[in-house]
Every structure is written in structure tokens, then in C-alpha cells.
Design a protein around this motif. Sequence first.
Motif, PDB file in Angstrom:
ATOM      1  N   TYR A 156       0.846  -1.193   0.000  1.00  0.00           N
ATOM      2  CA  TYR A 156       0.000   0.000   0.000  1.00  0.00           C
ATOM      3  C   TYR A 156       0.885   1.247   0.000  1.00  0.00           C
ATOM      4  CZ  TYR A 156      -3.078  -3.499   2.238  1.00  0.00           C
ATOM      5  OH  TYR A 156      -3.786  -4.625   2.555  1.00  0.00           O
ATOM      6  N   TYR A 200       0.446   5.335   1.023  1.00  0.00           N
ATOM      7  CA  TYR A 200      -0.383   6.352   1.659  1.00  0.00           C
ATOM      8  C   TYR A 200       0.383   7.675   1.630  1.00  0.00           C
ATOM      9  CZ  TYR A 200      -3.004   2.480   3.889  1.00  0.00           C
ATOM     10  OH  TYR A 200      -3.757   1.354   4.141  1.00  0.00           O
ATOM     11  N   ARG A 201      -0.366   8.754   1.790  1.00  0.00           N
ATOM     12  CA  ARG A 201       0.248  10.077   1.885  1.00  0.00           C
ATOM     13  C   ARG A 201      -0.243  10.743   3.178  1.00  0.00           C
ATOM     14  NH1 ARG A 201      -0.934  14.499  -2.752  1.00  0.00           N
ATOM     15  NH2 ARG A 201      -3.077  14.280  -1.970  1.00  0.00           N
ATOM     16  N   GLN A 202       0.671  11.414   3.856  1.00  0.00           N
ATOM     17  CA  GLN A 202       0.319  12.112   5.095  1.00  0.00           C
ATOM     18  C   GLN A 202       0.750  13.558   4.954  1.00  0.00           C
ATOM     19  OE1 GLN A 202       2.303  10.682   8.641  1.00  0.00           O
ATOM     20  NE2 GLN A 202       0.786  11.569  10.004  1.00  0.00           N
ATOM     21  N   LEU A 233      -3.622   9.900   7.313  1.00  0.00           N
ATOM     22  CA  LEU A 233      -3.068   9.251   6.135  1.00  0.00           C
ATOM     23  C   LEU A 233      -4.150   9.088   5.072  1.00  0.00           C
ATOM     24  CD1 LEU A 233      -1.146   8.342   8.544  1.00  0.00           C
ATOM     25  CD2 LEU A 233      -0.565   6.433   7.046  1.00  0.00           C
ATOM     26  N   GLU A 234      -3.781   9.390   3.834  1.00  0.00           N
ATOM     27  CA  GLU A 234      -4.690   9.207   2.703  1.00  0.00           C
ATOM     28  C   GLU A 234      -4.198   8.040   1.868  1.00  0.00           C
ATOM     29  OE1 GLU A 234      -5.419  13.053   0.477  1.00  0.00           O
ATOM     30  OE2 GLU A 234      -3.647  13.562   1.659  1.00  0.00           O
ATOM     31  N   PHE A 235      -5.067   7.139   1.546  1.00  0.00           N
ATOM     32  CA  PHE A 235      -4.732   6.013   0.685  1.00  0.00           C
ATOM     33  C   PHE A 235      -4.468   6.494  -0.728  1.00  0.00           C
ATOM     34  CE2 PHE A 235      -4.869   2.143  -1.535  1.00  0.00           C
ATOM     35  CZ  PHE A 235      -5.838   2.211  -2.527  1.00  0.00           C
ATOM     36  N   TYR A 262      -2.922   0.471  -4.077  1.00  0.00           N
ATOM     37  CA  TYR A 262      -2.811  -0.813  -3.390  1.00  0.00           C
ATOM     38  C   TYR A 262      -2.518  -1.897  -4.425  1.00  0.00           C
ATOM     39  CZ  TYR A 262      -5.061  -5.101  -1.440  1.00  0.00           C
ATOM     40  OH  TYR A 262      -5.370  -6.378  -1.035  1.00  0.00           O
ATOM     41  N   PRO A 312      -7.327  -1.191   1.912  1.00  0.00           N
ATOM     42  CA  PRO A 312      -6.698   0.008   2.450  1.00  0.00           C
ATOM     43  C   PRO A 312      -7.387   0.493   3.712  1.00  0.00           C
ATOM     44  CG  PRO A 312      -6.957   0.196   0.088  1.00  0.00           C
ATOM     45  CD  PRO A 312      -7.690  -1.028   0.496  1.00  0.00           C
TER      46      PRO A 312
END
Lengths: 115, 114
Positions: free
Chosen positions: A33, A35-37, A43-45, A48, B101
Motif C-alpha cells: 500500500y 499512503y500520503r500524510q 493518512l490518505e490512501f 494498493y 486500504p
Amino acid sequence: GAGVSQSPSNKVTEKGKDVELRCDPISGHTALYWYRQRLGQGLEFLIYFQGNSAPDKSGLPSDRFSAERTGESVSTLTIQRTQQEDSAVYLCASSSYIGPIETQYFGPGTRLLVL
Amino acid sequence: AQSVTQLDSQVPVFEEAPVELRCNYSSSVSVYLFWYVQYPNQGLQLLLKYLSGSTLVESINGFEAEFNKSQTSFHLRKPSVHISDTAEYFCAVSDKRGNTPLVFGKGTRLSVIA
């Protein structure tokens, strides 16, 4: 390896340049995965990967973002023509796929600053 | 789709005092629930999770969380905090398809004061 690793740990770039972020998952983990923070946010997905299935790209914020994964190994996240709003910590996580739900193990992240 | 709300962005508390970090979620389907912790300059680590069964789950370092379906909450508690508990705490959910997710809250920064 012992854990999820990411490189570089920090990246400073100029607006408009392309950047490539790397993630090495835990050996044997089939799911990966991104994610961005962003500062002050959760955290944003982003995307995946699960085995050889088509990746779930539903979280990618724009077509400037793309990611690849070769088999069950390394993944790279590419951001083209970076913008200042892309500044964030980019986190990678991996998990196995044995039970009904498996813990996601996170890497330390890549801190991206776009000037 | 799911969403997670962590009502407090920052929680200062004195050492050895109790603490509760609040988490509420919204989902149209059944979910799994998680608390992750991020210590200063470290990556995210799983603190505890609720999958099924007993609604009270515990971590090895004294934290516990209780799943309350009627209130759609999963608040995190500890009866007596230590300086070393200073960290950012994230509540997260995933739907029960498994290995999907995570949807995270914005995090709560716990600061333990000596």
C-alpha cells in the motif's frame, strides 16, 4: 528484510520536477500500500497492490501520480511535474494475505518537500 | 465508504494521569478497527485492533480500546500514562473484505507532561 524500508528518507525538489520514491516490503508480503500524510492530516490512501491482480488506483489524486510493482517485491511511486501541494510524507505498508485480516506494517516514510 | 473522526487533535496530560483518546467512525458495512501509534521520528506501529469477539481489546503496554457498535466508537484509554507514551495516535478502519486500504483519522497528539 526485517521491516519495510523506504528511500530516500528525505527529498527536496523544485516545482515541476519528477520524483521517484521507493518501497521495499517485507519479504513474502503479497500486499503493498502507498499512503500520503500531509501536515496536520491523517493518512490518505493512494494505491494498493495485491499479488498479480490489477492495482487499486482509486486513491491517486491526479494523473501525475503513478506506481509500479514488480511481482511481490519493490514498488516505486512516481510523481511527475511536482506541485507544492504534493509536499507530504509518503508512507508504504505491506501485509501478508494468509488470514482474514492481516496487519499492515509501515515503513518510515519519505518526506517530500516541493519548493 | 468509511470515515474516521478523532475529536481531539492534541491531548496534554500529566504523567500517571488517565487518558482517553476519542475515535468515532462511519461506515455502511461492518468494519475492523485499529489504533496505530507513531513515536517521534519513527514509523507507524500497530497498537491494537478489534476484529471480532470481545469488544474490549488490550495492548501489551497498558492501552485498551472498546468497540461500541451503537455509538460507532473505538476510544483508546490508559489508566496511567508515562512520558514514553508521548506520540501521535491514529485510529483507522477497514471494511471486512480484509486486506483492504485503511481509512485513517487525522490523529491525536498525546503529550505527557512530567
